[in-house]
Write a protein that holds these residues in place. Structure first.
Motif, PDB file in Angstrom:
ATOM      1  N   LYS A  64      18.624  39.970 -25.422  1.00  0.00           N
ATOM      2  CA  LYS A  64      17.449  39.276 -26.107  1.00  0.00           C
ATOM      3  C   LYS A  64      16.479  38.786 -25.029  1.00  0.00           C
ATOM      4  O   LYS A  64      16.947  38.270 -24.000  1.00  0.00           O
ATOM      5  CB  LYS A  64      18.054  37.771 -26.866  1.00  0.00           C
ATOM      6  N   ASP A  65      15.263  38.921 -25.519  1.00  0.00           N
ATOM      7  CA  ASP A  65      14.177  38.497 -24.330  1.00  0.00           C
ATOM      8  C   ASP A  65      13.936  37.109 -24.652  1.00  0.00           C
ATOM      9  O   ASP A  65      13.589  36.682 -25.816  1.00  0.00           O
ATOM     10  CB  ASP A  65      12.863  39.390 -24.661  1.00  0.00           C
ATOM     11  N   THR A  66      14.214  36.134 -23.761  1.00  0.00           N
ATOM     12  CA  THR A  66      14.119  34.804 -23.971  1.00  0.00           C
ATOM     13  C   THR A  66      12.951  34.107 -23.316  1.00  0.00           C
ATOM     14  O   THR A  66      12.999  33.019 -23.004  1.00  0.00           O
ATOM     15  CB  THR A  66      15.517  34.175 -23.439  1.00  0.00           C
ATOM     16  N   SER A  67      11.931  35.152 -22.645  1.00  0.00           N
ATOM     17  CA  SER A  67      10.892  34.722 -21.909  1.00  0.00           C
ATOM     18  C   SER A  67       9.673  33.951 -22.867  1.00  0.00           C
ATOM     19  O   SER A  67       9.891  33.990 -24.153  1.00  0.00           O
ATOM     20  CB  SER A  67      10.275  35.908 -20.819  1.00  0.00           C
ATOM     21  N   LYS A  68       9.173  33.215 -22.295  1.00  0.00           N
ATOM     22  CA  LYS A  68       8.027  32.496 -23.140  1.00  0.00           C
ATOM     23  C   LYS A  68       6.809  33.597 -23.055  1.00  0.00           C
ATOM     24  O   LYS A  68       6.630  34.311 -22.292  1.00  0.00           O
ATOM     25  CB  LYS A  68       7.487  31.294 -22.282  1.00  0.00           C
ATOM     26  N   ALA A  69       5.694  33.562 -24.060  1.00  0.00           N
ATOM     27  CA  ALA A  69       4.888  34.284 -23.998  1.00  0.00           C
ATOM     28  C   ALA A  69       3.882  34.388 -22.681  1.00  0.00           C
ATOM     29  O   ALA A  69       3.239  35.371 -22.492  1.00  0.00           O
ATOM     30  CB  ALA A  69       4.036  33.803 -25.183  1.00  0.00           C
ATOM     31  N   GLU A  70       3.755  33.081 -22.102  1.00  0.00           N
ATOM     32  CA  GLU A  70       2.923  33.171 -21.044  1.00  0.00           C
ATOM     33  C   GLU A  70       3.558  33.848 -19.654  1.00  0.00           C
ATOM     34  O   GLU A  70       2.823  33.960 -18.709  1.00  0.00           O
ATOM     35  CB  GLU A  70       2.346  31.904 -20.811  1.00  0.00           C
ATOM     36  N   GLU A  71       4.927  34.040 -20.039  1.00  0.00           N
ATOM     37  CA  GLU A  71       5.687  34.410 -18.794  1.00  0.00           C
ATOM     38  C   GLU A  71       5.225  35.961 -18.477  1.00  0.00           C
ATOM     39  O   GLU A  71       5.285  36.915 -19.540  1.00  0.00           O
ATOM     40  CB  GLU A  71       7.158  34.302 -18.889  1.00  0.00           C
ATOM     41  N   ALA A  72       4.968  36.478 -17.287  1.00  0.00           N
ATOM     42  CA  ALA A  72       4.669  37.869 -16.914  1.00  0.00           C
ATOM     43  C   ALA A  72       5.746  38.940 -17.024  1.00  0.00           C
ATOM     44  O   ALA A  72       5.607  40.036 -17.570  1.00  0.00           O
ATOM     45  CB  ALA A  72       3.896  38.075 -15.323  1.00  0.00           C
ATOM     46  N   GLU A  73       6.970  38.327 -16.675  1.00  0.00           N
ATOM     47  CA  GLU A  73       8.065  39.257 -16.995  1.00  0.00           C
ATOM     48  C   GLU A  73       9.212  38.735 -17.959  1.00  0.00           C
ATOM     49  O   GLU A  73       9.114  37.621 -18.201  1.00  0.00           O
ATOM     50  CB  GLU A  73       8.683  39.296 -15.569  1.00  0.00           C
ATOM     51  N   ALA A  74       9.805  39.897 -18.601  1.00  0.00           N
ATOM     52  CA  ALA A  74      10.788  39.665 -19.737  1.00  0.00           C
ATOM     53  C   ALA A  74      11.897  38.804 -19.015  1.00  0.00           C
ATOM     54  O   ALA A  74      12.198  39.265 -17.723  1.00  0.00           O
ATOM     55  CB  ALA A  74      11.039  40.636 -20.232  1.00  0.00           C
ATOM     56  N   VAL A  75      12.596  37.964 -19.840  1.00  0.00           N
ATOM     57  CA  VAL A  75      14.106  37.622 -19.308  1.00  0.00           C
ATOM     58  C   VAL A  75      14.881  37.823 -20.137  1.00  0.00           C
ATOM     59  O   VAL A  75      14.754  37.209 -21.314  1.00  0.00           O
ATOM     60  CB  VAL A  75      13.692  35.846 -18.959  1.00  0.00           C
ATOM     61  N   TYR A  76      15.930  38.634 -19.972  1.00  0.00           N
ATOM     62  CA  TYR A  76      16.872  38.912 -20.999  1.00  0.00           C
ATOM     63  C   TYR A  76      18.475  38.432 -20.588  1.00  0.00           C
ATOM     64  O   TYR A  76      18.524  38.054 -19.706  1.00  0.00           O
ATOM     65  CB  TYR A  76      17.142  40.491 -21.023  1.00  0.00           C
ATOM     66  N   ARG A  77      18.867  38.159 -21.817  1.00  0.00           N
ATOM     67  CA  ARG A  77      20.183  37.499 -21.763  1.00  0.00           C
ATOM     68  C   ARG A  77      21.062  38.141 -22.890  1.00  0.00           C
ATOM     69  O   ARG A  77      20.440  38.782 -23.726  1.00  0.00           O
ATOM     70  CB  ARG A  77      20.118  35.923 -22.254  1.00  0.00           C
TER      71      ARG A  77
END
Length: 92
Positions: free
Chosen positions: A51-64
Motif C-alpha cells: 500500500k502506498d502510504t505517502s502523502k500527496a506532496e511527497e516526491a517518492e512513494a512509500v510502500y508498506r
C-alpha cells in the motif's frame, strides 16, 4: 517477467530487497501493488500486497505491506479478478 517493473524496498535493518510488480490498482484514493519476490515467471514465488502510504506532496512513494487480514482478503479478490486473463495463479 522481463517486462515487469522492479521496485526495491529498504527494510528496517537497512537491507535492500527487490520485488517485481505483477499488477497495480487504485481503490478509494489509495494505490496498491501486487508484487512477487521471484523474477522467473516459471518459478513459484511469494506474493505480497503493498500500500502506498505517502502523502500527496511527497516526491517518492512509500510502500508498506498490507497486514490487516480483512483488507488483505478484499485486495486479494480484486487482484485475482484483475489477473484472470494473465498467466499467473494466485493462492492465498
Amino acid at each position: 517477467m522481463n517486462n515487469e517493473e522492479k521496485i526495491t524496498l529498504q527494510t528496517d535493518e537497512g537491507e535492500f530487497v527487490d520485488f517485481f510488480v505483477l499488477e497495480e490498482t487504485r481503490i478509494n484514493g489509495m494505490n496498491y501493488l501486487l508484487v512477487t519476490d521471484e523474477e522467473d515467471e516459471d518459478a513459484d514465488g511469494a506474493c505480497y500486497i503493498l500500500k502506498d502510504t505517502s502523502k500527496a506532496e511527497e516526491a517518492e512513494a512509500v510502500y508498506r505491506f498490507v497486514e490487516d487480514e480483512q483488507e488483505l482478503s478484499d485486495l486479494f479478490e480484486i487482484f485475482t479478478r484483475l489477473l484472470e486473463d494473465a498467466d499467473v495463479e494466485l493462492q492465498m
